[in-house]
Design a protein around this motif. Structure first.
Motif, PDB file in Angstrom:
ATOM      1  N   VAL A 219       2.981  -4.805   3.049  1.00  0.00           N
ATOM      2  CA  VAL A 219       2.187  -5.468   4.092  1.00  0.00           C
ATOM      3  C   VAL A 219       2.382  -6.981   4.043  1.00  0.00           C
TER       4      VAL A 219
ATOM      5  N   HIS B 143      -6.912 -15.253  17.265  1.00  0.00           N
ATOM      6  CA  HIS B 143      -5.905 -14.930  18.278  1.00  0.00           C
ATOM      7  C   HIS B 143      -5.998 -15.908  19.449  1.00  0.00           C
TER       8      HIS B 143
ATOM      9  N   GLU C 267     -11.159 -14.629  12.178  1.00  0.00           N
ATOM     10  CA  GLU C 267     -11.514 -14.523  13.597  1.00  0.00           C
ATOM     11  C   GLU C 267     -13.008 -14.799  13.821  1.00  0.00           C
TER      12      GLU C 267
ATOM     13  N   ASN D 213      -1.526  -8.374  15.718  1.00  0.00           N
ATOM     14  CA  ASN D 213      -2.343  -7.355  15.046  1.00  0.00           C
ATOM     15  C   ASN D 213      -1.500  -6.666  13.984  1.00  0.00           C
ATOM     16  N   GLY D 214      -2.063  -6.543  12.789  1.00  0.00           N
ATOM     17  CA  GLY D 214      -1.363  -5.841  11.718  1.00  0.00           C
ATOM     18  C   GLY D 214      -0.358  -6.701  10.975  1.00  0.00           C
ATOM     19  N   ALA D 215      -0.293  -8.014  11.288  1.00  0.00           N
ATOM     20  CA  ALA D 215       0.699  -8.884  10.639  1.00  0.00           C
ATOM     21  C   ALA D 215       0.406  -9.070   9.147  1.00  0.00           C
ATOM     22  N   GLY D 216      -0.867  -8.985   8.760  1.00  0.00           N
ATOM     23  CA  GLY D 216      -1.217  -9.150   7.347  1.00  0.00           C
ATOM     24  C   GLY D 216      -2.215 -10.265   7.081  1.00  0.00           C
ATOM     25  N   LYS D 217      -2.804 -10.843   8.128  1.00  0.00           N
ATOM     26  CA  LYS D 217      -3.716 -11.986   7.973  1.00  0.00           C
ATOM     27  C   LYS D 217      -4.961 -11.622   7.151  1.00  0.00           C
ATOM     28  N   THR D 218      -5.629 -10.536   7.562  1.00  0.00           N
ATOM     29  CA  THR D 218      -6.856 -10.144   6.859  1.00  0.00           C
ATOM     30  C   THR D 218      -6.549  -9.768   5.414  1.00  0.00           C
TER      31      THR D 218
ATOM     32  N   ARG E 103       4.399   1.068   1.652  1.00  0.00           N
ATOM     33  CA  ARG E 103       4.340   0.102   2.736  1.00  0.00           C
ATOM     34  C   ARG E 103       4.136  -1.308   2.204  1.00  0.00           C
TER      35      ARG E 103
ATOM     36  N   TYR F 279       0.886  -1.161   0.000  1.00  0.00           N
ATOM     37  CA  TYR F 279       0.000   0.000   0.000  1.00  0.00           C
ATOM     38  C   TYR F 279       0.924   1.210   0.000  1.00  0.00           C
TER      39      TYR F 279
HETATM   40  N1  LIG Z   1      -6.435  -0.500   2.564  1.00  0.00           N
HETATM   41  C1  LIG Z   1      -5.308  -0.342   3.253  1.00  0.00           C
HETATM   42  N2  LIG Z   1      -4.508   0.715   3.057  1.00  0.00           N
HETATM   43  C2  LIG Z   1      -3.349   0.869   3.736  1.00  0.00           C
HETATM   44  N3  LIG Z   1      -2.903   0.006   4.670  1.00  0.00           N
HETATM   45  C3  LIG Z   1      -3.663  -1.079   4.914  1.00  0.00           C
HETATM   46  C4  LIG Z   1      -4.891  -1.309   4.231  1.00  0.00           C
HETATM   47  N4  LIG Z   1      -5.412  -2.481   4.700  1.00  0.00           N
HETATM   48  C5  LIG Z   1      -4.548  -2.942   5.619  1.00  0.00           C
HETATM   49  N5  LIG Z   1      -3.497  -2.103   5.758  1.00  0.00           N
HETATM   50  C6  LIG Z   1      -2.337  -2.283   6.639  1.00  0.00           C
HETATM   51  O1  LIG Z   1      -1.835  -3.567   6.421  1.00  0.00           O
HETATM   52  C7  LIG Z   1      -1.315  -4.118   7.630  1.00  0.00           C
HETATM   53  C8  LIG Z   1      -1.888  -5.509   7.808  1.00  0.00           C
HETATM   54  O2  LIG Z   1      -3.261  -5.376   8.128  1.00  0.00           O
HETATM   55  P1  LIG Z   1      -4.203  -6.637   8.299  1.00  0.00           P
HETATM   56  O3  LIG Z   1      -5.581  -6.122   8.561  1.00  0.00           O
HETATM   57  O4  LIG Z   1      -3.995  -7.554   7.168  1.00  0.00           O
HETATM   58  O5  LIG Z   1      -3.592  -7.279   9.622  1.00  0.00           O
HETATM   59  P2  LIG Z   1      -4.125  -8.483  10.523  1.00  0.00           P
HETATM   60  O6  LIG Z   1      -3.005  -9.438  10.672  1.00  0.00           O
HETATM   61  O7  LIG Z   1      -5.401  -9.005   9.978  1.00  0.00           O
HETATM   62  O8  LIG Z   1      -4.392  -7.739  11.904  1.00  0.00           O
HETATM   63  P3  LIG Z   1      -5.471  -7.980  13.074  1.00  0.00           P
HETATM   64  O9  LIG Z   1      -4.993  -9.156  13.871  1.00  0.00           O
HETATM   65  O10 LIG Z   1      -5.402  -6.708  13.851  1.00  0.00           O
HETATM   66  O11 LIG Z   1      -6.816  -8.204  12.434  1.00  0.00           O
HETATM   67  C9  LIG Z   1      -1.666  -3.132   8.743  1.00  0.00           C
HETATM   68  O12 LIG Z   1      -0.528  -2.380   9.053  1.00  0.00           O
HETATM   69  C10 LIG Z   1      -2.732  -2.266   8.125  1.00  0.00           C
HETATM   70  O13 LIG Z   1      -2.659  -0.962   8.645  1.00  0.00           O
END
Ligand SMILES: Nc1ncnc2c1ncn2[C@@H]1O[C@H](COP(=O)(O)OP(=O)(O)OP(=O)(O)O)[C@@H](O)[C@H]1O
Length: 251
Positions: free
Chosen positions: A19, A189, A157, A39-44, A17, A14
């Motif tokens: 991800v 988690h 989740e 949190n924020g690792a990139g799973k979603t 960045r 992004y």
């Molecule tokens: N549309 C977007 N634009 C910019 N950054 C994004 C976007 N979507 C996600 N991110 C960034 O990507 C990184 C990974 O986010 P993601 O939601 O995949 O994490 P996660 O592992 O699912 O976290 P969580 O456990 O909190 O749900 C985060 O730093 C988030 O801020």
């Protein structure tokens, strides 16, 4: 056998960045792959890519043997309950599911009601979504994923906001779905839940896979309870150099 989901070297950026930085994983039919990470690792993000909602910047993704972008017949066989599901709040639970089936090009034929029954929402089928509690919305999201009788089921989740009865229900649904032959990608988690439910695990740490393998390969079949799992989880994280504000030179 071809995996229902195969990701090879997936990168997602992004802006400047990164991800996801070269993530590979696969989900086999009838098996459960667990996605772990802070949190924020990139799973979603990875789950959104596997659902066809977000395009990867680089890498190969095959869903049911087909490369992205996903065509409607493939989409119709992918069920996903991702974070913050969006529903029309003025629709009833049943009406919402029927609208989603219609969008997916699938006939109802009792699918919506069967899915509502499975997630414990049969009695609320005729209520408007705006009257649903958070846990009920979560159940509705899972029903929406299940009603497609998917070959690939993606659950982000899924136990979030659910009471203990709901957690038990999800466990049963996962067993039923794998018995039907679906491949499941699930994030959570709840480490003990993941160790109990999954055949294999992929840990994402700062956008890269820091550990992956079957529960046995990772030595998680024989862990001695929650503390062991937590220790294992933190041992798999990429080393982060922490610099305090003072060390960083700020006032
Ligand atoms: N549309 C977007 N634009 C910019 N950054 C994004 C976007 N979507 C996600 N991110 C960034 O990507 C990184 C990974 O986010 P993601 O939601 O995949 O994490 P996660 O592992 O699912 O976290 P969580 O456990 O909190 O749900 C985060 O730093 C988030 O801020």
């Amino acid at each position: 056998m071809t995996p229902v989901l195969s990701c090879r070297g997936v990168v997602k950026t992004y802006g400047k960045r990164t991800v996801l930085d070269g993530v590979s994983l696969s989900v086999e039919a009838g098996r459960v792959t667990g996605l772990l990470g802070l949190n924020g690792a990139g799973k979603t993000t990875l789950m959104r890519i596997a659902t066809g909602l977000v395009a990867p910047t680089a890498g190969e993704v095959h869903v049911l043997g087909h490369a992205l972008p996903m065509r409607p017949p493939v989409l119709a066989r992918v069920g996903a309950a991702l974070d913050a599901p969006a529903f029309y709040r003025w629709m009833t639970g049943r009406g919402m599911l029927r609208a989603l089936l219609d969008t997916a090009g699938l006939p109802d034929e009792g699918r919506a009601d069967r899915a509502l029954e499975r997630v414990g929402l049969a009695d609320a089928a005729g209520r408007r979504v705006r009257t649903f509690s958070q846990g009920m919305r979560q159940r509705l999201a899972i029903a929406a994923a299940l009603m497609k009788e998917p070959a690939l089921l993606i659950l982000d989740e899924p136990t979030n906001g659910l009471d203990p009865a709901g957690v038990r229900l999800i466990r049963g649904i996962i067993a039923e779905e794998t018995a039907r032959g679906a491949g499941i990608l699930i994030s959570s988690h709840q480490l003990d839940e993941i160790a109990r439910l999954c055949d294999s695990i992929v840990m994402i740490s700062q956008g890269v896979v820091s550990a992956s393998g079957t529960i046995e390969q990772l030595g998680l079949g024989a862990t001695d309870g929650p503390q062991d799992l937590e220790d294992w989880f933190f041992a798999q994280q990429r080393t982060v150099v922490h610099t305090s504000v003072r060390e960083g030179g700020a006032a």
